[in-house]
Design a protein around this motif. Structure first.
Motif, PDB file in Angstrom:
ATOM      1  N   VAL A 173       0.901  -0.999  -0.087  1.00  0.00           N
ATOM      2  CA  VAL A 173       0.002  -0.043  -0.051  1.00  0.00           C
ATOM      3  C   VAL A 173       0.929   1.190  -0.096  1.00  0.00           C
ATOM      4  O   VAL A 173       0.735   2.252  -0.750  1.00  0.00           O
ATOM      5  N   LEU A 175      -5.670   4.106  -7.966  1.00  0.00           N
ATOM      6  CA  LEU A 175      -6.395   3.240  -7.676  1.00  0.00           C
ATOM      7  C   LEU A 175      -7.161   2.352  -9.076  1.00  0.00           C
ATOM      8  O   LEU A 175      -7.428   1.173  -9.034  1.00  0.00           O
ATOM      9  N   SER A 188       2.658   1.724  -3.579  1.00  0.00           N
ATOM     10  CA  SER A 188       1.551   2.257  -4.493  1.00  0.00           C
ATOM     11  C   SER A 188       1.126   3.694  -4.148  1.00  0.00           C
ATOM     12  O   SER A 188       1.123   4.463  -5.270  1.00  0.00           O
ATOM     13  N   TYR A 213      -5.586   1.901 -11.716  1.00  0.00           N
ATOM     14  CA  TYR A 213      -4.608   0.940 -12.405  1.00  0.00           C
ATOM     15  C   TYR A 213      -4.819  -0.341 -11.351  1.00  0.00           C
ATOM     16  O   TYR A 213      -4.914  -1.577 -11.811  1.00  0.00           O
ATOM     17  N   ALA A 214      -4.823  -0.140 -10.084  1.00  0.00           N
ATOM     18  CA  ALA A 214      -4.986  -1.097  -8.967  1.00  0.00           C
ATOM     19  C   ALA A 214      -6.372  -2.153  -9.574  1.00  0.00           C
ATOM     20  O   ALA A 214      -6.120  -3.292  -9.629  1.00  0.00           O
ATOM     21  N   ALA A 251      -6.176  -4.165 -12.656  1.00  0.00           N
ATOM     22  CA  ALA A 251      -5.315  -5.216 -12.298  1.00  0.00           C
ATOM     23  C   ALA A 251      -5.939  -6.204 -11.709  1.00  0.00           C
ATOM     24  O   ALA A 251      -5.812  -7.642 -12.131  1.00  0.00           O
ATOM     25  N   MET A 252      -6.608  -6.205 -10.769  1.00  0.00           N
ATOM     26  CA  MET A 252      -7.196  -7.093  -9.673  1.00  0.00           C
ATOM     27  C   MET A 252      -8.507  -7.529 -10.695  1.00  0.00           C
ATOM     28  O   MET A 252      -9.246  -8.617 -10.487  1.00  0.00           O
TER      29      MET A 252
END
Lengths: 282, 321
Positions: free
Chosen positions: A1, A236, A4, A238-239, A242-243
């Protein structure tokens, strides 16, 4: 965290520099819609100078020079000729997009520009942009005669002139400060965040910066907080992408703008735009 | 007529500057001009391409003209273009006429938000329309990645939708006629009706208009809504006529180019037709330059910018009548 978060902060640095720059221009009464074009131009001049000299520092100077060049064009039209700021800004965006795109493609034919672009290793710009600049610029804007004069030109130019202040002089200075900050922003974008120039590489950052100026209610504290928020929202995205959890991240991206719109309407209380913002000087 | 002369002179001067710029990079302006001309109007195929580009430019140009006449710069045409296309796509089931009307309505609604916020909360429309552009872009991004994504789920784009009928045996779609009709209608509204007179009075001098008994706010609102409708229609026609699908980078800057088109058209609806055709040809010709002469097509964008700046210098568009 934490990692990022750090990435988000570094990635949002050009944005923050541009926000602080535009804040100064707007405090003096200028709406520079050409911010996007200014950033794009300085991203290119930074790369060109860095390649010619092989030095990152010279590249940053080149970025500032590029910002100055665009500021000079904007100022001649919007201040000297009292042309409409919105038309001028729009024209500058088209000008920068066309000129940098053209020059970039032409450069590809030139062997000199096939050299690697020097890359910034020790990134001092990030702490400067997030801590040093906001403090220094905040002091300049609120605790000096210069800052008072600048704000006067943005709120009530007639009164400022009556008090013996040169409105156009202050606006040139506000624009000059913007040019330096935006020049750094463009250079940081092309020399630190990426290694080289790409067509339209600012990709709307100038307009996002304009939004953050409003979000931050024309204050440096707000600029820092707002940029952090917009930067984290982008990270967020991009995160989440990705998830791939099926969270509608595009709606998340739109959210800061909705909030900004509410702030613009003063629904969250408090400060409004400088009174004479964008109005033509006669 | 004098203003047409002004505009033509400014265009010539800008093209001269453009040639000088290209020359600085080692291109021969004469050869460039020949390729540009042939690429824009040199063959039936080129003319069709130019006309296709003219349609969205004419409609967004009209959007800027109508709003400006009441004293408002509509720099939110980009967002109105997007929501227009979105609404048209959603309403495509109801047939093409319904869909085009839905696009206009959505564009008008999107533009109205900005003007309502200005009257209600004193929020400058220059800033609110920029924000609304972003909201529209992300809304479109959500739609083509979520509810409106094609069934195969391969790309972030929608399914193919309806197509506008083509004119004769050309590749030009019926949107061209709609756009020309819109230009005529705008001219009629602005110059031949009482409402148009009131809109123009509002733009020239709002306080004088108030004294003369014009409901200024209502007319600003009306012209901004009409302006949004034009931009929304542009988006809807581009969807049905050219792209047939929605995708993230759908608007491609037409909203901003509309400002250049309107200025070259001296902010007059009929002259805007000429100016849109000119810019359409410029963009198409520049595309040909890139393909056959390896000269970057960004030249067209540069040309738009130079024309606006030269027009500011000549100061010709400041006289609004």
């Amino acid at each position: 965290v934490i990692d990022s978060l750090e990435i988000a902060i570094v990635a949002a640095t050009p944005l923050l520099l541009a926000v602080q720059g535009e804040l100064f221009a707007q405090r003096s009464g200028l709406v520079n819609l050409g911010l996007e074009g200014m950033m794009l131009t300085s991203a290119m001049t930074a790369v060109v100078v860095a390649q010619l000299t092989g030095s990152v520092a010279a590249g940053f100077a080149g970025g500032i020079a590029g910002g100055m060049l665009v500021a000079a064009i904007f100022g001649i039209f919007a201040i000297r000729m009292s042309a409409d700021q919105i038309v001028t800004g729009t024209a500058i965006n088209l000008l920068a997009l066309g000129a940098t795109g053209f020059i970039y493609r032409e450069m590809q034919h030139n062997a000199m520009f096939a050299r690697p672009v020097p890359h910034l290793d020790q990134d001092l710009i990030v702490p400067a942009a997030w801590i040093l600049f906001p403090l220094a610029l905040g002091g300049l804007l609120w605790n000096t005669r210069f800052g008072l004069g600048l704000r006067a030109c943005g709120e009530n130019p007639e009164a400022a002139r009556a008090a013996g202040i040169s409105v156009s002089g202050y606006r040139w200075l506000g624009l000059g400060i913007e040019a330096i900050l935006v020049g750094l922003a463009g250079a940081h974008l092309s020399l630190a965040l990426s290694s080289g120039f790409a067509e339209n590489m600012t990709a709307g950052r100038g307009f996002i910066a304009l939004s953050i100026v409003i979000f931050g209610r024309w204050k440096l504290k707000g600029a820092v907080a707002g940029t952090a928020l917009f930067g984290i929202a982008a990270a967020l995205q991009y995160a989440l992408q990705a998830m791939n959890r099926g969270v509608p991240f595009h709606l998340l991206l739109a959210f800061p703008y909705v909030v900004t719109l509410l702030i613009l309407c003063g629904l969250t209380g408090g400060v409004r735009a400088p009174e004479a913002l964008g109005k033509r000087e006669r | 007529v004098r203003r047409a002369l002004y505009a033509s002179l400014a265009t010539l001067a800008s093209l001269g500057l453009l040639g000088a710029f290209a020359m600085a990079f080692g291109h021969s302006p004469r050869e460039l001009a020949i390729v540009l001309f042939n690429g824009a109007v040199g063959s039936p195929f080129a003319i069709e391409g130019s006309l296709l580009k003219t349609v969205p430019l004419l409609l967004t140009g009209l959007a800027v003209v109508i709003a400006f006449r009441s004293g408002v710069w509509n720099i939110g045409a980009e967002g109105q273009f997007i929501v227009g296309a979105l609404a048209a796509f959603i309403c495509a089931r109801g047939g093409i006429v319904t869909a085009l009307l839905a696009g206009m309505l959505a564009g008008a609604a999107w533009a109205s938000i900005a003007i309502v916020l200005r009257f209600w909360r004193n929020a400058p429309e220059v800033l609110s329309t920029i924000l609304l552009n972003f909201i529209a872009i992300h809304l479109l991004g959500w739609c083509v990645n979520g509810p409106l994504q094609e069934a195969s789920g391969k790309y972030p784009q929608s399914e193919a939708t309806l197509e506008l009928p083509l004119l004769g045996r050309t590749s030009v779609h019926a949107g061209l006629l709609i756009a020309i009709g819109a230009a005529m209608a705008s001219w009629y509204l602005l110059y031949r009706t009482a409402t148009g007179l009131r809109i123009r009075a509002t733009g020239l001098n709002p306080s004088a208009a108030t004294w003369a008994g014009v409901a200024v706010r209502r007319h600003v609102f009306l012209s901004m809504a009409l302006s949004g409708a034009m931009a929304g229609l542009a988006g809807a026609i581009e969807l049905f006529g050219v792209t047939h699908r929605l995708f993230e980078r759908f608007a491609a800057g037409y909203g901003y180019s509309g400002i250049a088109v309107a200025l070259l058209g001296q902010l007059h609806p009929l002259a805007t037709m000429v100016s849109a055709a000119f810019f359409g040809a410029l963009v198409t010709g520049a595309g040909e330059l890139q393909r056959s002469a390896d000269v970057p097509s960004s030249l067209a964008t540069l040309g738009q910018a130079l024309i606006v700046l030269v027009l500011i210098i000549s100061g010709s568009f400041r006289s609004r009548d």
